[in-house]
Design a protein around this motif. Structure first.
Motif, PDB file in Angstrom:
ATOM      1  N   TYR A 155      17.215  18.650 -34.062  1.00 43.39           N
ATOM      2  CA  TYR A 155      18.237  18.022 -33.211  1.00 43.39           C
ATOM      3  C   TYR A 155      18.810  16.775 -33.880  1.00 43.39           C
ATOM      4  N   ASN A 158      11.477  16.825 -32.926  1.00 35.78           N
ATOM      5  CA  ASN A 158      12.881  16.454 -32.733  1.00 35.78           C
ATOM      6  C   ASN A 158      13.728  16.530 -34.009  1.00 35.78           C
ATOM      7  N   LYS A 168      22.634  16.015 -35.377  1.00 34.22           N
ATOM      8  CA  LYS A 168      23.395  14.896 -34.843  1.00 34.22           C
ATOM      9  C   LYS A 168      23.929  14.000 -35.975  1.00 34.22           C
TER      10      LYS A 168
END
Length: 358
Positions: free
Chosen positions: A25, A22, A29
């Motif tokens: 991502y 992850n 963000k």
């Protein structure tokens, strides 16, 4: 110990896979939230991992487990945010990032990996690996295991689930969540509430004892649980903890044991009437023979205490017939170790709630 090191490596590898999966991502963000042109993992590491000694005293504080560490870390985040906002509004503080659920989950996993990488330093007096499986009783033997798993006809520890255990070890909550293990059966013996626990404790554990004093302590313990405001957090007063676990050849048992995960105090209780623990055969024999037999029995009793301490870190307290002339005084000693809690404890849920309100 080698087995412990292998387990820690497996946990770290599992967490690393989640972090890598992850990473892109999450970094994107955070870049958008912080309004940066670029945001690297090294920056993330400095922003989150580099704050351990700001949010908590990670050098001097002894944490019982990761949830203990994380709840105090979150508390430190919120306190630091409140301190800084006294001088004006701020942007990009970790408290603000933690309000986003996906970021909070990623930060939690990142900190968890760091925690296990530094397990010895974080916990110092960490639970002895030998206590991940506690076997107790005689004639009828049960086990209380952390993350039990049935494999090839025997019960083992599921290494992948240890870190996910959502209960405090060796508590009533632990018993409710995992059940008690009979090694001859393929499924745990589940207990779901105090009524069921009371039935098992008084119908099986109490009745197997031949000691009137042990029976009294069992009744006192159930009454103690009935009065508890947080039943699942109460330590399990374990009867007849077996030194050699499932080994058929019996060596030692402790009458009662408290493994308090809140304070990491491990206390054994021996109820030792002279008639059963230090009786001497042939009292009319010569004094020399009597003294020799007493010496052997005393050595065995002391060796028992030393062995439990060496293998399990359990300190043993002995109560005699004289002590049990005042049963309430004896019970107060049990209650002292059952009710003991570390100071300034908080929870992950309560601290996340505080952060959500900023």
């Amino acid at each position: 110990m080698k087995i412990e090191q292998n387990l820690l490596e497996e946990i770290e590898n599992d967490l690393t896979l989640e972090i890598v999966k992850n990473r892109d991502y999450i970094l994107e963000k955070i870049r958008v939230i912080l309004k940066r042109d670029r945001y690297t993992f090294q920056m993330f590491n400095g922003k989150v991992g580099g704050k351990n000694n700001i949010y908590v005293d990670s050098v001097m504080t002894q944490f019982s487990d990761f949830n203990d560490f994380y709840s105090q870390w979150l508390k430190g985040v919120r306190n630091d945010y409140e301190k800084r906002t006294k001088y004006g509004s701020i942007e990009g503080h970790n408290a603000q990032l933690l309000k986003e659920p996906k970021l909070e989950k990623y930060i939690r996993i990142f900190l968890e990996r760091n925690f296990y990488r530094n397990l010895k330093e974080r916990t110092r007096l960490k639970p002895n690996v030998e206590l991940w499986k506690v076997w107790f009783g005689y004639n009828v033997i049960f086990g209380l295991l952390i993350a039990p798993k049935r494999e090839e006809g025997t019960w083992i520890i599921d290494k992948s689930e240890i870190r996910r255990a959502d209960y405090s070890y060796w508590t009533i909550g632990h018993v409710f969540k995992e059940g008690l293990i009979d090694n001859s059966l393929s499924k745990p013996f589940y207990i779901y509430n105090l009524e069921q626990f009371e039935s098992i404790y008084l119908s099986i554990f109490q009745q197997l004892s031949n000691s009137v004093y042990e029976k009294q302590i069992c009744e006192k313990y159930i009454e103690y649980l009935r009065q508890s405001e947080n039943l699942e957090s109460e330590p399990f007063l374990i009867p007849e903890v077996r030194y050699l676990g499932l080994e058929k050849k019996h060596l030692y048992r402790l009458d009662f044991t408290i493994l308090n995960s809140h304070t990491q105090e491990y206390i054994g209780f021996e109820i030792s009437p002279a008639s059963s623990h230090m009786s001497v055969k042939g009292l009319k024999e010569k004094q020399k023979i009597v003294n020799e037999e007493l010496s052997k029995k005393w050595h065995k009793e002391m060796q028992k205490r030393n062995d439990y301490f060496e293998l399990y870190d359990i300190t043993t307290i002995t109560l005699t017939e004289h002590d049990f002339q005042d049963i309430d005084s004896c019970w107060s000693l049990f209650e002292k170790y059952l009710s003991s809690r570390s100071e300034d404890k908080t929870s992950v849920q309560s601290e996340l709630k505080r952060i959500s309100n900023i």
